[in-house]
Design an enzyme around this catalytic site. Structure first.
Site, PDB file in Angstrom:
ATOM      1  CE  LYS A 185      -4.006  -2.278   0.314  1.00  0.00           C
ATOM      2  NZ  LYS A 185      -3.310  -3.517   0.291  1.00  0.00           N
TER       3      LYS A 185
HETATM    4  C1  LIG Z   1      -9.702  -3.353  -0.720  1.00  0.00           C
HETATM    5  C2  LIG Z   1      -9.042  -3.915   0.266  1.00  0.00           C
HETATM    6  N1  LIG Z   1      -9.519  -4.176   1.513  1.00  0.00           N
HETATM    7  C3  LIG Z   1      -9.000  -4.714   2.664  1.00  0.00           C
HETATM    8  C4  LIG Z   1      -7.513  -4.999   2.393  1.00  0.00           C
HETATM    9  C5  LIG Z   1      -6.955  -5.909   3.427  1.00  0.00           C
HETATM   10  O1  LIG Z   1      -5.883  -5.141   4.377  1.00  0.00           O
HETATM   11  P1  LIG Z   1      -4.994  -5.634   5.284  1.00  0.00           P
HETATM   12  O2  LIG Z   1      -3.904  -6.552   4.400  1.00  0.00           O
HETATM   13  O3  LIG Z   1      -4.213  -4.627   6.012  1.00  0.00           O
HETATM   14  O4  LIG Z   1      -5.750  -6.432   6.010  1.00  0.00           O
HETATM   15  C6  LIG Z   1      -7.069  -5.248   1.211  1.00  0.00           C
HETATM   16  C7  LIG Z   1      -5.679  -5.541   1.078  1.00  0.00           C
HETATM   17  O5  LIG Z   1      -4.975  -5.661  -0.096  1.00  0.00           O
HETATM   18  C8  LIG Z   1      -7.547  -4.313   0.172  1.00  0.00           C
HETATM   19  O6  LIG Z   1      -6.946  -4.344  -0.986  1.00  0.00           O
END
Ligand SMILES: Cc1ncc(COP(=O)(O)O)c(C=O)c1O
Length: 377
Positions: A185
């Protein structure tokens, strides 16, 4: 690190980021403590959110938001199918059912108020708005819809660090929102995230549930000199730790600068690719938005062979990806039984291009040249 000449994304920590983490390791306090509090205060000041809780991942933040909104068995939440599976899983963890909704259009891979409304049933309790690549999509219209129908609006702003619509930071438009700090990210620190809310009750619930329902944190007990604590709820371990919080705090200082650079890269892509046949950028954000460009995706015209296109870029050692496989197509959610032709069409034709703040002009020129060659061959 890799054989890619231009990777999809790159995490480049500065010496200041590394020093911030090293300082924590030297301090002797590694678990969630003062550095986490610094990160939370800095994020609250940056976004204007009333409460910010640092958590182990955006998924954890989303789960806390869903449970704080009171979702449970028998309830439904409307979720766009074009998202990472975490948006739906966070609903399902509570026992509620994600109901997959169509995206706005093939070049607008987010919920519209109209597509969300079509998916509402008497059991709907929440709408989950996903910010695709940091784009606000129809967040204001979704807020209006949620208010009119008495539903909770939860924002999956995983891609939204430093994304604004007017003076509202993404993640602050609804009851609660979560941002991801996972490595790919735009504010990547490894793993982690923040939960944003203005709702005191939800914040209190999340604070308890982040740490097994324990009423006093180790850091508070350490400072207060007492070893006692109570447990009032069946919570989780969704804590972040101080070394990662310190890196996040350090990266937040240059978030606007990084996003500015990403916006410049996005604008070159839009200009150069806009002139080519066979490929189009997604709908641009409105002038009142500043976005993270956490992902930069394009759509290939119908009839362009996506696999061949991607293979051709791979031959030039340029990494691409696809965001996302529609979640309703996964085995886990196959019994949802919905047909979402626009989401399917988007998923079949989209390609995500390299996007990171440190991309050099020459690297981007290479990507554009490789795209030109891929489209004529
Ligand atoms: C749209 C979206 N939501 C949620 C997440 C989940 O994030 P995390 O890996 O920090 O839990 C991601 C991660 O790729 C994502 O792209």
């Amino acid at each position: 690190m890799s054989d890619w000449q231009v990777p999809l994304s790159a995490v480049r920590l500065t010496e200041a980021d590394i020093e911030a983490a090293v300082d924590v390791y030297r301090s002797g306090w590694l678990s969630m403590g003062p550095r986490t509090q610094d990160l939370e205060s800095a994020f609250a000041a940056y976004t204007g959110s009333g409460h910010v809780l640092a958590v182990s991942s955006c998924t954890a933040g989303l789960h806390l938001a869903m449970s704080g909104a009171g979702l449970g068995p028998g309830d439904e939440a409307v979720v766009p199918s074009i998202t990472f599976v975490a948006s739906a899983n966070a609903v399902a963890y509570t026992g509620a059912r994600p109901v997959f909704a169509e995206i706005a259009a093939v070049d607008r891979p987010w919920l519209s108020a109209e597509t969300a409304e079509r998916a509402i049933t008497p059991d709907t309790k929440a709408i989950v708005a996903v910010s695709y690549g940091g784009h606000p999509g129809e967040i204001e219209e979704l807020r209006r819809l949620a208010d009119e129908r008495g539903l909770a609006l939860i924002e999956d702003a995983a891609h939204g660090a430093g994304s604004w619509l007017g003076d509202g930071h993404l993640g602050t438009f609804g009851l609660a929102g979560a941002i991801s700090f996972s490595a790919g990210k735009n504010l990547g620190i490894g793993e982690g995230g923040v939960l944003l809310t203005d709702d005191d009750e939800l914040a209190e619930h999340a604070r308890l549930m982040r740490w097994h329902g324990v009423t006093r944190s180790t850091w508070e007990r350490h400072r207060g000199g007492t070893e006692t604590y109570g447990v009032s709820k069946l919570g989780f371990n969704y804590r972040i730790d101080d070394p990662r919080a310190a890196i996040g705090r350090s990266r937040l200082r240059r978030l606007d600068e990084d996003n500015h650079r990403r916006a410049a890269i996005a604008s070159v892509y839009r200009e150069e690719l806009g002139e080519l046949d066979g490929i189009s950028p997604l709908a641009a954000p409105p002038d009142s938005a500043r976005v993270s460009n956490s992902i930069f995706a394009v759509i290939l015209d119908e009839g362009v062979d996506r696999d061949a296109f991607r293979d051709s870029l791979t031959q030039s050692r340029i990494q691409t990806s696809v965001h996302f496989t529609p979640v309703h197509r996964f085995e886990l959610y196959a019994d949802s039984g919905v047909e979402l032709p626009v989401a399917d069409a988007f998923a079949a034709r989209t390609v995500s291009l390299p996007m990171f703040a440190e991309m050099e002009e020459g690297q981007q020129a290479q990507v554009i040249e490789a795209i030109r060659n891929a489209l004529v061959s």
